[in-house]
Design an enzyme around this catalytic site. Structure first.
Site, PDB file in Angstrom:
ATOM      1  N   GLU A 136      58.319-114.589 -44.359  1.00  0.00           N
ATOM      2  CA  GLU A 136      58.781-113.274 -44.820  1.00  0.00           C
ATOM      3  C   GLU A 136      59.986-113.410 -45.752  1.00  0.00           C
ATOM      4  O   GLU A 136      60.094-112.676 -46.746  1.00  0.00           O
ATOM      5  CB  GLU A 136      59.103-112.401 -43.607  1.00  0.00           C
ATOM      6  CG  GLU A 136      57.844-112.049 -42.819  1.00  0.00           C
ATOM      7  CD  GLU A 136      58.123-111.407 -41.470  1.00  0.00           C
ATOM      8  OE1 GLU A 136      57.411-110.464 -41.112  1.00  0.00           O
ATOM      9  OE2 GLU A 136      59.043-111.849 -40.755  1.00  0.00           O
ATOM     10  N   GLU A 151      53.132-114.519 -35.316  1.00  0.00           N
ATOM     11  CA  GLU A 151      53.726-113.608 -34.322  1.00  0.00           C
ATOM     12  C   GLU A 151      52.771-113.247 -33.197  1.00  0.00           C
ATOM     13  O   GLU A 151      53.156-113.139 -32.043  1.00  0.00           O
ATOM     14  CB  GLU A 151      54.225-112.315 -35.015  1.00  0.00           C
ATOM     15  CG  GLU A 151      55.494-112.494 -35.833  1.00  0.00           C
ATOM     16  CD  GLU A 151      55.243-112.957 -37.272  1.00  0.00           C
ATOM     17  OE1 GLU A 151      54.107-113.368 -37.591  1.00  0.00           O
ATOM     18  OE2 GLU A 151      56.198-112.894 -38.065  1.00  0.00           O
ATOM     19  N   GLY A 207      59.362-115.169 -39.788  1.00  0.00           N
ATOM     20  CA  GLY A 207      60.480-114.738 -40.635  1.00  0.00           C
ATOM     21  C   GLY A 207      60.724-115.668 -41.814  1.00  0.00           C
ATOM     22  O   GLY A 207      61.282-115.247 -42.834  1.00  0.00           O
ATOM     23  N   ALA A 228      61.886-116.129 -36.978  1.00  0.00           N
ATOM     24  CA  ALA A 228      63.002-115.487 -36.283  1.00  0.00           C
ATOM     25  C   ALA A 228      63.286-116.320 -35.041  1.00  0.00           C
ATOM     26  O   ALA A 228      62.401-117.024 -34.541  1.00  0.00           O
ATOM     27  CB  ALA A 228      62.610-114.070 -35.890  1.00  0.00           C
TER      28      ALA A 228
HETATM   29  N1  COA Z   1      63.118-119.922 -32.811  1.00  0.00           N
HETATM   30  C1  COA Z   1      63.979-120.661 -32.082  1.00  0.00           C
HETATM   31  N2  COA Z   1      63.924-121.989 -32.004  1.00  0.00           N
HETATM   32  C2  COA Z   1      62.956-122.610 -32.698  1.00  0.00           C
HETATM   33  C3  COA Z   1      62.026-121.909 -33.479  1.00  0.00           C
HETATM   34  C4  COA Z   1      62.142-120.506 -33.531  1.00  0.00           C
HETATM   35  N3  COA Z   1      61.339-119.740 -34.265  1.00  0.00           N
HETATM   36  N4  COA Z   1      61.176-122.787 -34.036  1.00  0.00           N
HETATM   37  C5  COA Z   1      61.582-124.004 -33.625  1.00  0.00           C
HETATM   38  N5  COA Z   1      62.636-123.895 -32.814  1.00  0.00           N
HETATM   39  C6  COA Z   1      63.371-124.980 -32.142  1.00  0.00           C
HETATM   40  C7  COA Z   1      62.615-125.556 -30.962  1.00  0.00           C
HETATM   41  O1  COA Z   1      62.773-124.750 -29.816  1.00  0.00           O
HETATM   42  C8  COA Z   1      63.254-126.897 -30.858  1.00  0.00           C
HETATM   43  O2  COA Z   1      64.512-126.758 -30.242  1.00  0.00           O
HETATM   44  P1  COA Z   1      64.969-127.772 -29.046  1.00  0.00           P
HETATM   45  O3  COA Z   1      64.980-129.130 -29.685  1.00  0.00           O
HETATM   46  O4  COA Z   1      66.335-127.300 -28.660  1.00  0.00           O
HETATM   47  O5  COA Z   1      63.939-127.648 -27.970  1.00  0.00           O
HETATM   48  C9  COA Z   1      63.520-127.287 -32.304  1.00  0.00           C
HETATM   49  O6  COA Z   1      63.530-126.074 -33.027  1.00  0.00           O
HETATM   50  C10 COA Z   1      62.464-128.184 -32.888  1.00  0.00           C
HETATM   51  O7  COA Z   1      61.212-127.559 -32.730  1.00  0.00           O
HETATM   52  P2  COA Z   1      59.925-128.257 -32.045  1.00  0.00           P
HETATM   53  O8  COA Z   1      59.041-127.181 -31.524  1.00  0.00           O
HETATM   54  O9  COA Z   1      60.364-129.305 -31.072  1.00  0.00           O
HETATM   55  O10 COA Z   1      59.276-128.983 -33.324  1.00  0.00           O
HETATM   56  P3  COA Z   1      57.742-129.349 -33.517  1.00  0.00           P
HETATM   57  O11 COA Z   1      57.695-130.231 -34.715  1.00  0.00           O
HETATM   58  O12 COA Z   1      57.151-129.874 -32.254  1.00  0.00           O
HETATM   59  O13 COA Z   1      57.015-127.952 -33.850  1.00  0.00           O
HETATM   60  C11 COA Z   1      56.767-125.817 -34.950  1.00  0.00           C
HETATM   61  C12 COA Z   1      57.344-127.260 -35.022  1.00  0.00           C
HETATM   62  C13 COA Z   1      57.304-125.060 -36.145  1.00  0.00           C
HETATM   63  C14 COA Z   1      55.234-125.874 -34.983  1.00  0.00           C
HETATM   64  C15 COA Z   1      57.239-125.164 -33.612  1.00  0.00           C
HETATM   65  O14 COA Z   1      58.643-125.339 -33.498  1.00  0.00           O
HETATM   66  C16 COA Z   1      56.939-123.696 -33.538  1.00  0.00           C
HETATM   67  O15 COA Z   1      55.806-123.308 -33.314  1.00  0.00           O
HETATM   68  N6  COA Z   1      57.987-122.835 -33.722  1.00  0.00           N
HETATM   69  C17 COA Z   1      57.844-121.401 -33.602  1.00  0.00           C
HETATM   70  C18 COA Z   1      57.147-120.817 -34.793  1.00  0.00           C
HETATM   71  C19 COA Z   1      56.982-119.329 -34.657  1.00  0.00           C
HETATM   72  O16 COA Z   1      56.283-118.856 -33.791  1.00  0.00           O
HETATM   73  N7  COA Z   1      57.662-118.597 -35.523  1.00  0.00           N
HETATM   74  C20 COA Z   1      57.597-117.163 -35.534  1.00  0.00           C
HETATM   75  C21 COA Z   1      58.625-116.580 -34.659  1.00  0.00           C
HETATM   76  S1  COA Z   1      58.522-114.812 -34.682  1.00  0.00           S
END
Ligand code: COA
Length: 278
Positions: free
Chosen positions: A132, A152, A129, A84
């Site tokens: 999910e 989460e 999400g 999400a």
């Molecule tokens: N919501 C909003 N934006 C997200 C996102 C999310 N769930 N997951 C990734 N993004 C965005 C990042 O903020 C980043 O945006 P920016 O370039 O404007 O800063 C872009 O996507 C790329 O992500 P980044 O974190 O730089 O890539 P990474 O390869 O370093 O890491 C992940 C990848 C997936 C490990 C990391 O993005 C992450 O942990 N995301 C959240 C996962 C999460 O907690 N999901 C559950 C949410 S309830």
């Protein structure tokens, strides 16, 4: 109890052909809808617009008789859906948080109850999400770089789109709580071992393999496919005895279809069946 008949509509051909979306790509080929979540710069995170457009797309696909199956994937080489949208979540309070969860859940039910097979082709991160969404699909295959998780609790929140409910139904309580409490990302072989996905394929072959599999599925009797999905989903929510009745009802109901006649006749005549979904 939800009835199978809620999955059956009288569909019309080509209903969604004129629709356009800001966050999705949708095309059809040979009766298969290819639906791609298209926010690669945000790893296809599910903001409110994506959720709303996914729901609209599911309803449009359901209503379109020319579509017999769906392949759902994410845009770019890195993510199916990274969860999400955390920006949206950061702004929510009690009332809109609950409403957001319920709204997302309805979107996922729209895919789960589409009455047509939906295959998730998981091409990278499927977190929160994203995991999910994949779990609401009927079949999941993934690329070797896929990563699954319900992270989460890292954010101090609980899953809202079915993580606490579909995950234990798919991988069992022990594996589900392992993923939900540790917030660990599991790789494709571990996801396969847990039963979270059915196949792992090289990244450059994912969509071709998904299409190949879906082509074999959509060649089968559409009513039989819909009834089978429904019997599995409803059967999982009830006793074995009641589930057996659901199965027997479906078995009886298909006997009224011309598809059954065609399927059995084609076998006896040693030719491929041509099903019409009637
Ligand atoms: N919501 C909003 N934006 C997200 C996102 C999310 N769930 N997951 C990734 N993004 C965005 C990042 O903020 C980043 O945006 P920016 O370039 O404007 O800063 C872009 O996507 C790329 O992500 P980044 O974190 O730089 O890539 P990474 O390869 O370093 O890491 C992940 C990848 C997936 C490990 C990391 O993005 C992450 O942990 N995301 C959240 C996962 C999460 O907690 N999901 C559950 C949410 S309830």
């Amino acid at each position: 109890m939800r009835s199978f008949y809620s999955n059956i509509r009288i569909p019309q051909a080509g209903l969604f052909s004129g629709m356009s979306y800001q966050t999705l790509l949708l095309e059809t080929r040979d009766g298969i809808a290819f639906l791609t979540i298209n926010r690669p710069d945000k790893l296809n995170a599910l903001n409110d617009l994506v959720v709303s457009e996914l729901h609209q797309a599911a309803l449009a696909i359901k209503a379109d008789a020319s579509v017999r199956g769906v392949i759902l994937t994410g845009s770019g080489p890195k993510a199916f859906v990274a969860g999400a949208d955390i920006g949206d979540l950061a702004k929510q309070g009690v009332i809109d948080g609950r409403a957001r969860a319920l709204n997302g859940q309805q979107m996922l039910f729209a895919f789960e109850r589409l009455g047509k097979p939906v295959l998730a082709a998981v091409n990278g991160f499927a977190l929160g999400g994203g995991c999910e969404l994949a779990m609401a699909c009927h079949i999941r295959i993934c690329s070797e770089n896929a990563r699954f998780g319900q992270p989460e609790v890292n954010l101090g929140i609980t899953p809202g789109y079915g993580g606490t409910q579909r995950l234990p139904r798919i991988v069992g309580k022990g594996n589900a709580l392992y993923l939900l409490l540790s917030a660990e990302h599991v790789n494709a072989p571990d996801a396969l071992r847990m039963g979270l996905v059915s196949r792992v394929v090289p990244q450059d072959q994912l969509l071709a393999e998904a299409e190949k599999l879906m082509k074999t599925i959509v060649a089968k009797g559409p009513v039989a496919l819909a009834l089978t999905i429904d019997a599995v989903d409803r059967g999982l929510e009830t006793s074995l005895e009641e589930g057996m009745r659901i199965e027997a009802d479906a078995f009886g109901l298909v006997a009224s279809t011309s598809d059954m006649k065609e399927g059995l006749t084609a076998f006896l005549e040693k030719r491929a069946a041509k099903f019409e979904g009637k």
